[in-house]
Design a protein around this motif. Structure first.
Motif, PDB file in Angstrom:
ATOM      1  N   ASP A 105       0.808  -1.222   0.000  1.00 27.74           N
ATOM      2  CA  ASP A 105       0.000   0.000   0.000  1.00 27.74           C
ATOM      3  C   ASP A 105       0.839   1.269   0.000  1.00 27.74           C
ATOM      4  OD1 ASP A 105      -2.604   1.175  -0.032  1.00 27.74           O
ATOM      5  OD2 ASP A 105      -2.371   1.713   2.093  1.00 27.74           O
ATOM      6  N   THR A 106       2.148   1.161   0.039  1.00 21.39           N
ATOM      7  CA  THR A 106       2.971   2.367   0.152  1.00 21.39           C
ATOM      8  C   THR A 106       4.187   2.291  -0.757  1.00 21.39           C
ATOM      9  OG1 THR A 106       2.333   2.498   2.500  1.00 21.39           O
ATOM     10  CG2 THR A 106       4.096   3.950   1.761  1.00 21.39           C
ATOM     11  N   LYS A 128       9.165  11.310  -0.828  1.00 17.77           N
ATOM     12  CA  LYS A 128       7.752  11.387  -0.464  1.00 17.77           C
ATOM     13  C   LYS A 128       7.165   9.980  -0.519  1.00 17.77           C
ATOM     14  CE  LYS A 128       6.452  16.065  -1.951  1.00 17.77           C
ATOM     15  NZ  LYS A 128       5.520  16.839  -2.827  1.00 17.77           N
ATOM     16  N   ASP A 129       6.111   9.759   0.243  1.00 19.88           N
ATOM     17  CA  ASP A 129       5.404   8.485   0.230  1.00 19.88           C
ATOM     18  C   ASP A 129       4.065   8.633  -0.484  1.00 19.88           C
ATOM     19  OD1 ASP A 129       7.449   7.317   1.641  1.00 19.88           O
ATOM     20  OD2 ASP A 129       6.430   7.420   3.589  1.00 19.88           O
ATOM     21  N   TYR A 130       3.765   7.655  -1.340  1.00 23.09           N
ATOM     22  CA  TYR A 130       2.482   7.607  -2.027  1.00 23.09           C
ATOM     23  C   TYR A 130       1.682   6.428  -1.492  1.00 23.09           C
ATOM     24  CZ  TYR A 130      -1.009   7.009  -5.700  1.00 23.09           C
ATOM     25  OH  TYR A 130      -2.195   6.874  -6.384  1.00 23.09           O
ATOM     26  N   ILE A 132      -1.221   3.897  -1.939  1.00 24.36           N
ATOM     27  CA  ILE A 132      -1.956   3.346  -3.071  1.00 24.36           C
ATOM     28  C   ILE A 132      -3.463   3.361  -2.822  1.00 24.36           C
ATOM     29  CG2 ILE A 132      -2.372   1.218  -4.372  1.00 24.36           C
ATOM     30  CD1 ILE A 132       0.647   0.618  -4.061  1.00 24.36           C
ATOM     31  N   SER A 133      -3.910   2.965  -1.632  1.00 24.08           N
ATOM     32  CA  SER A 133      -5.345   2.810  -1.372  1.00 24.08           C
ATOM     33  C   SER A 133      -6.094   4.129  -1.380  1.00 24.08           C
ATOM     34  CB  SER A 133      -5.555   2.099  -0.032  1.00 24.08           C
ATOM     35  OG  SER A 133      -4.943   2.832   1.027  1.00 24.08           O
ATOM     36  N   THR A 134      -5.424   5.213  -1.021  1.00 21.87           N
ATOM     37  CA  THR A 134      -6.102   6.517  -0.932  1.00 21.87           C
ATOM     38  C   THR A 134      -5.653   7.510  -1.991  1.00 21.87           C
ATOM     39  OG1 THR A 134      -4.450   7.442   0.597  1.00 21.87           O
ATOM     40  CG2 THR A 134      -6.304   6.216   1.565  1.00 21.87           C
ATOM     41  N   GLY A 135      -4.508   7.251  -2.626  1.00 21.36           N
ATOM     42  CA  GLY A 135      -3.963   8.216  -3.571  1.00 21.36           C
ATOM     43  C   GLY A 135      -3.288   9.394  -2.907  1.00 21.36           C
ATOM     44  N   ALA A 136      -3.090   9.317  -1.596  1.00 21.75           N
ATOM     45  CA  ALA A 136      -2.496  10.445  -0.866  1.00 21.75           C
ATOM     46  C   ALA A 136      -0.986  10.481  -1.064  1.00 21.75           C
ATOM     47  CB  ALA A 136      -2.827  10.334   0.613  1.00 21.75           C
ATOM     48  N   LEU A 137      -0.463  11.689  -1.147  1.00 23.29           N
ATOM     49  CA  LEU A 137       0.973  11.911  -1.275  1.00 23.29           C
ATOM     50  C   LEU A 137       1.453  12.662  -0.044  1.00 23.29           C
ATOM     51  CD1 LEU A 137       3.354  11.567  -3.320  1.00 23.29           C
ATOM     52  CD2 LEU A 137       2.843  13.890  -4.089  1.00 23.29           C
TER      53      LEU A 137
END
Length: 398
Positions: A105-106, A128-130, A132-137
């Motif tokens: 997920d990351t 930076k971390d992305y 996957i489940s939320t699309g958050a950066l």
């Protein structure tokens, strides 16, 4: 199938995953595949087809591997002026993005840039971390390091720290010879309970690099803090150009291997190794394959393939529209780096530049830079495409 037929199939199935509708430049991809979805990070520019110019950003392409172009979407990772977590990207561009999978997920995306007060354009490593489940950066983070077997002293991962570590490795004054910026040019490989990679540092004069090496490093916290280890010594190479660049990293029970390009045709692609019992000392680099121009890519293809490499080969002349780096040798390597055997060669008339390989469910997938729009004569870096190596042809060449 012969090489021409294999090349035709490989190029025909190569689908664009970058964003050519807006980008004039797209290059330096790295790839991860998670549950059938491809994630390719790369550097790009919507204002110019040239490299490392104002406006260059790091971008992440996300796509289904069974239908890449039709499903592709993009997330901008970082650009000049990016500001968060009390940090701000200065200068005019970011460069050298490299992708690490923390878990399903990351994804962690590393890249280089600078603070406004830094003396050079590629002076620090950020990430930076992305999710996957939320699309958050996530916000910006600056990578840190320890050097010279001093774990209690934590420093920013900058050329200053690397120069001090090179003095520790090779003697006082050596670090000062490497004074022109750094790059996150190496992939990430987890083993023995830690994450391993390299950091690249060079010396360039009048736009030409004469001296360059990569320092092995490992991390116990997924790359937030790195312990700097040994480095192969480029001064052992013959000639005035002494480059050990863009390594592919492999390992076995006893050694860590760096597969590097020398950027000198006569020296070719070289191999240098360190014993796991002493990771501060690499042996002298040894030539293993020809040409040595272009980033080497190596993937563990699993049983029975083992290590599979893509090495840039001499350019194939295709008339007035010939582009450089349009051919790669696909090579099988035994685990100890003793035997290198060419399986076949692939040619993309629009460029097969800077490939990156990733194994997923027994197949070896590839992203690479190409130039289907020919925005710069003789150089293919306007699109990132996604393809797959022919496994049956690889297995036919033990």
């Amino acid at each position: 199938m012969d090489d021409s037929a294999l090349s035709k199939t490989f190029v025909e199935q190569a689908q664009i995953v970058s964003q050519p509708a807006t980008e004039q430049y797209a290059h330096q991809s790295s790839l991860r595949i998670v549950k059938g979805i491809g994630y390719a990070v790369y550097q790009c520019n919507e204002s110019t087809p040239e490299e490392n110019k104002s406006g260059q950003i790091a971008r992440l392409a996300i796509f289904e591997i069974t239908n890449p172009t039709a499903t592709a979407k993009w997330v901008d990772i970082s650009a000049a002026g990016d500001s968060s977590n009390g940090l701000m990207i200065g200068g005019k561009f970011v460069s050298a993005p490299m992708l690490h999978r923390l878990d399903d997920d990351t994804l962690r995306i590393f890249f280089t840039s600078r603070f406004a007060a830094d003396p050079g354009p590629a002076f620090r490593v950020f990430y930076k971390d992305y999710t996957i489940s939320t699309g958050a950066l996530s916000g910006l983070h600056a990578a840190r390091c320890t050097i010279a077997k001093q774990p209690e002293v934590v420093l920013d991962l900058t050329p200053d720290a690397i120069q001090r570590h090179l003095d520790f490795l090779f003697g006082a004054g050596v670090g000062a010879q490497f004074s022109s910026g750094l790059s996150t040019a190496g992939d990430f490989l987890p083993f023995d309970g830690q994450l391993y990679s390299t950091i690249q540092i060079k010396n360039s004069q009048e736009g030409r690099t004469h001296l360059l090496t990569n320092v092995l490093m490992r991390s116990a916290d997924q790359g937030a803090t790195w312990e700097l280890l040994g480095a192969p010594d480029p001064r052992l190479l013959p000639g005035a150009i002494q480059i050990l660049a863009e390594p592919a990293l492999t390992q076995d029970a006893n050694h860590i291997y760096l597969h590097l390009r020398s950027n000198v045709v006569e020296t070719g692609y070289v191999l240098s190794k360190a014993a796991k019992s002493d990771l501060y000392h690499f042996d002298a680099p040894v030539t293993k394959w020809t040409f040595g121009i272009g980033r080497p890519a190596i993937c563990d293809g699993g049983s029975p393939l083992g290590l599979v490499a893509m090495f840039t080969a001499p350019t194939v002349n295709m008339g007035p529209r010939t582009v450089t780096r349009n051919k790669c040798d696909v090579v099988r390597i035994d685990p100890t780096g003793t035997s290198y055997t060419r399986a076949f060669s692939l040619v993309d008339p629009d460029a097969l530049n800077t490939p990156f390989m990733q194994l997923d469910h027994g197949e070896i997938y590839v992203t690479y830079s190409t130039g289907r729009r020919h925005l710069i004569p003789k150089f293919g870096t306007s699109e990132i495409v996604f393809s797959k190596l022919p496994r049956a042809a690889l297995q036919a060449h033990p």
